[in-house]
Design a protein around this motif. Structure first.
Motif, PDB file in Angstrom:
ATOM      1  N   PRO A  76      47.899  93.099  28.133  1.00 48.65           N
ATOM      2  CA  PRO A  76      47.748  92.734  29.543  1.00 48.65           C
ATOM      3  C   PRO A  76      48.012  91.248  29.741  1.00 48.65           C
ATOM      4  CG  PRO A  76      45.599  93.069  28.531  1.00 48.65           C
ATOM      5  CD  PRO A  76      46.617  93.481  27.506  1.00 48.65           C
ATOM      6  N   ILE A  77      48.594  90.892  30.882  1.00 51.92           N
ATOM      7  CA  ILE A  77      48.917  89.489  31.144  1.00 51.92           C
ATOM      8  C   ILE A  77      48.039  88.905  32.246  1.00 51.92           C
ATOM      9  CG2 ILE A  77      51.318  89.766  30.408  1.00 51.92           C
ATOM     10  CD1 ILE A  77      52.081  89.827  33.404  1.00 51.92           C
ATOM     11  N   ASN A  78      47.138  89.702  32.785  1.00 54.00           N
ATOM     12  CA  ASN A  78      46.269  89.209  33.851  1.00 54.00           C
ATOM     13  C   ASN A  78      44.955  89.993  33.830  1.00 54.00           C
ATOM     14  OD1 ASN A  78      46.935  91.735  35.000  1.00 54.00           O
ATOM     15  ND2 ASN A  78      48.628  90.864  36.155  1.00 54.00           N
TER      16      ASN A  78
ATOM     17  N   LYS B 216      42.042  97.400  33.530  1.00 44.88           N
ATOM     18  CA  LYS B 216      42.528  98.759  33.315  1.00 44.88           C
ATOM     19  C   LYS B 216      42.449  99.149  31.841  1.00 44.88           C
ATOM     20  CE  LYS B 216      43.436 100.436  37.338  1.00 44.88           C
ATOM     21  NZ  LYS B 216      42.765 101.668  37.785  1.00 44.88           N
ATOM     22  N   LEU B 217      42.689  98.198  30.962  1.00 49.39           N
ATOM     23  CA  LEU B 217      42.517  98.457  29.530  1.00 49.39           C
ATOM     24  C   LEU B 217      41.054  98.775  29.230  1.00 49.39           C
ATOM     25  CD1 LEU B 217      43.520  98.527  26.604  1.00 49.39           C
ATOM     26  CD2 LEU B 217      43.238  96.034  26.541  1.00 49.39           C
ATOM     27  N   ALA B 218      40.141  98.031  29.844  1.00 53.95           N
ATOM     28  CA  ALA B 218      38.714  98.319  29.664  1.00 53.95           C
ATOM     29  C   ALA B 218      38.392  99.734  30.125  1.00 53.95           C
ATOM     30  CB  ALA B 218      37.874  97.299  30.427  1.00 53.95           C
TER      31      ALA B 218
ATOM     32  N   ASP C 295      44.668  94.481  43.186  1.00 49.22           N
ATOM     33  CA  ASP C 295      45.288  93.182  43.426  1.00 49.22           C
ATOM     34  C   ASP C 295      45.373  92.416  42.113  1.00 49.22           C
ATOM     35  OD1 ASP C 295      46.130  90.717  44.242  1.00 49.22           O
ATOM     36  OD2 ASP C 295      44.514  90.388  45.686  1.00 49.22           O
ATOM     37  N   ILE C 296      46.599  92.117  41.668  1.00 46.86           N
ATOM     38  CA  ILE C 296      46.744  91.438  40.380  1.00 46.86           C
ATOM     39  C   ILE C 296      46.261  89.991  40.433  1.00 46.86           C
ATOM     40  CG2 ILE C 296      48.661  92.907  39.677  1.00 46.86           C
ATOM     41  CD1 ILE C 296      50.543  90.588  40.326  1.00 46.86           C
ATOM     42  N   ASP C 297      46.014  89.477  41.637  1.00 49.52           N
ATOM     43  CA  ASP C 297      45.499  88.118  41.786  1.00 49.52           C
ATOM     44  C   ASP C 297      43.998  88.095  42.038  1.00 49.52           C
ATOM     45  OD1 ASP C 297      48.073  86.916  41.528  1.00 49.52           O
ATOM     46  OD2 ASP C 297      48.510  87.461  43.611  1.00 49.52           O
ATOM     47  N   ALA C 298      43.344  89.249  41.950  1.00 51.71           N
ATOM     48  CA  ALA C 298      41.907  89.308  42.221  1.00 51.71           C
ATOM     49  C   ALA C 298      41.128  88.550  41.150  1.00 51.71           C
ATOM     50  CB  ALA C 298      41.452  90.769  42.267  1.00 51.71           C
ATOM     51  N   ASP C 299      39.954  88.057  41.544  1.00 49.73           N
ATOM     52  CA  ASP C 299      39.110  87.325  40.587  1.00 49.73           C
ATOM     53  C   ASP C 299      38.355  88.310  39.707  1.00 49.73           C
ATOM     54  OD1 ASP C 299      36.237  87.795  41.769  1.00 49.73           O
ATOM     55  OD2 ASP C 299      37.490  87.232  43.473  1.00 49.73           O
ATOM     56  N   TRP C 300      37.843  87.784  38.591  1.00 47.63           N
ATOM     57  CA  TRP C 300      37.182  88.619  37.607  1.00 47.63           C
ATOM     58  C   TRP C 300      35.954  89.329  38.180  1.00 47.63           C
ATOM     59  CZ3 TRP C 300      37.798  91.532  33.739  1.00 47.63           C
ATOM     60  CH2 TRP C 300      38.723  91.239  32.727  1.00 47.63           C
ATOM     61  N   ARG C 301      35.222  88.642  39.053  1.00 44.47           N
ATOM     62  CA  ARG C 301      34.004  89.259  39.583  1.00 44.47           C
ATOM     63  C   ARG C 301      34.318  90.552  40.326  1.00 44.47           C
ATOM     64  NH1 ARG C 301      29.814  85.697  42.973  1.00 44.47           N
ATOM     65  NH2 ARG C 301      29.601  84.826  40.878  1.00 44.47           N
ATOM     66  N   SER C 302      35.332  90.492  41.174  1.00 47.63           N
ATOM     67  CA  SER C 302      35.708  91.680  41.937  1.00 47.63           C
ATOM     68  C   SER C 302      36.260  92.773  41.036  1.00 47.63           C
ATOM     69  CB  SER C 302      36.746  91.301  43.002  1.00 47.63           C
ATOM     70  OG  SER C 302      37.168  92.444  43.710  1.00 47.63           O
TER      71      SER C 302
ATOM     72  N   ALA D  19      50.732 100.354  41.325  1.00 50.86           N
ATOM     73  CA  ALA D  19      51.004  99.102  40.647  1.00 50.86           C
ATOM     74  C   ALA D  19      51.543  98.109  41.662  1.00 50.86           C
ATOM     75  CB  ALA D  19      52.026  99.302  39.526  1.00 50.86           C
ATOM     76  N   PRO D  20      51.022  96.884  41.694  1.00 52.21           N
ATOM     77  CA  PRO D  20      51.508  95.897  42.663  1.00 52.21           C
ATOM     78  C   PRO D  20      52.994  95.679  42.541  1.00 52.21           C
ATOM     79  CG  PRO D  20      49.500  95.154  41.614  1.00 52.21           C
ATOM     80  CD  PRO D  20      49.940  96.392  40.880  1.00 52.21           C
ATOM     81  N   ARG D  21      53.612  95.254  43.632  1.00 53.08           N
ATOM     82  CA  ARG D  21      55.055  95.161  43.664  1.00 53.08           C
ATOM     83  C   ARG D  21      55.583  93.850  43.101  1.00 53.08           C
ATOM     84  NH1 ARG D  21      56.710  97.767  49.511  1.00 53.08           N
ATOM     85  NH2 ARG D  21      55.301  99.512  49.440  1.00 53.08           N
ATOM     86  N   LYS D  22      54.720  92.966  42.700  1.00 50.05           N
ATOM     87  CA  LYS D  22      55.209  91.715  42.164  1.00 50.05           C
ATOM     88  C   LYS D  22      55.909  91.955  40.837  1.00 50.05           C
ATOM     89  CE  LYS D  22      51.754  88.951  44.507  1.00 50.05           C
ATOM     90  NZ  LYS D  22      50.721  87.913  44.379  1.00 50.05           N
ATOM     91  N   GLY D  23      56.991  91.177  40.598  1.00 52.87           N
ATOM     92  CA  GLY D  23      57.833  91.459  39.445  1.00 52.87           C
ATOM     93  C   GLY D  23      57.311  91.028  38.150  1.00 52.87           C
TER      94      GLY D  23
END
Length: 282
Positions: free
Chosen positions: A130-132, A138-140, A72-79, A278-282
């Motif tokens: 990365p933008i989010n 994923k880079l990590a 989820d590209i909107d997930a918080d850092w903890r998760s 990959a999430p479907r958001k543009g």
């Protein structure tokens, strides 16, 4: 020659596609997921973010395909830190201790998503952008993979996966959204299966490599020459992206709304813990 392959995130969309593929090739499969479906007793439920007895499953495995992740590209850092970084560290440690010959890590095109507004070709040597937090996690994972390859002598292949279309049919780039950028990242199921198959059987001389992984879509900026040169992979499929008409966008939104309404009246299956599409958001 048949191999023993362990797939993490086997209950996710990509996990199910690859499981079916490698099963058809007569490989021995070990399947794990954080939320194993009750109707599938072949998938063992494990929490990879917590070190435990599950690590014994990694002994004597030829190849580990690490798909498990919070996508989820909107997930918080903890998760994201727990599911995408802690779990990845544990998987690579288990692979090293268990004597695995290779790990294939499912990275993401979101590692370089920041280059979407440039005109430069996107090869594997372009600077990460990365933008989010999802892309950063994923880079990590790629950095973890590189470190274990160098320090523990693991052969590692990282695929920066484009957009796989999620569950169900994945026949066209047009189903991925309203933006040309997202559609140009489309990866067909056939190309997905072929690339991972080639990753499993790649020469032992590959110690650490990152590969772009998208289909041959018109207007795409991803350079696929490295995958062709080192893996012999050439995309068999491709799409012709286009911006949908207002009528098509309205139909799609209405269909999505109707599906969401109907889902409220249907029993929901347990949520799979490993969706790497990959999430479907543009």
């Amino acid at each position: 020659m048949p191999k023993t392959i362990l797939i993490t995130g086997a209950a996710g969309s990509v996990g199910r596609k690859l499981t079916a593929h490698f099963r058809s090739k007569r490989h021995t499969l070990l399947l794990v997921d954080v939320a194993a479906p009750p109707q599938d007793d072949l998938i063992e439920q494990v929490d990879l973010a917590e070190w435990g007895a599950w690590a014994d499953r990694f002994r004597g495995v030829d190849c580990i395909i690490h798909l498990a992740a919070h996508a989820d590209i909107d997930a918080d850092w903890r998760s994201l830190a727990r599911n995408n970084i802690d779990a990845t560290l544990n998987v690579f440690e288990a692979a090293a201790r268990g004597g695995a010959k290779r790990v294939i890590y499912a990275s993401s095109g979101f590692v370089v998503e920041g280059h979407r507004d440039s005109d430069l070709p996107i090869d594997e040597d372009v600077a990460p952008a990365p933008i989010n937090p999802y892309g950063a996690s994923k880079l990590a994972g790629e950095w973890i993979a590189r470190s274990f390859s160098a320090s523990r002598d693991l052969s590692v292949i990282c695929f920066r996966i484009g957009a796989c279309g999620g569950d169900g049919e994945n026949r066209s780039c047009l189903q991925l959204g309203d933006t040309l950028w997202q559609q140009r990242k489309w990866l067909s199921d056939r190309d997905l299966r072929d690339a991972f198959d080639r990753g499993v059987h790649a020469p032992d001389s590959i110690r650490f490599e990152i590969f772009n992984l998208v289909s041959s879509n018109r207007g795409m900026r991803w350079d696929m020459s490295k995958a062709e040169r080192l893996l012999g992979f050439r995309a068999a499929d491709g799409g012709v992206p286009r911006v949908p008409s207002p009528r098509e966008r309205m139909k799609r939104r209405l269909k999505a709304w109707l599906a969401s309404v109907l889902s409220r009246f249907s029993p929901r299956p347990p949520k799979a813990g490993a969706m790497v599409d990959a999430p479907r958001k543009g």
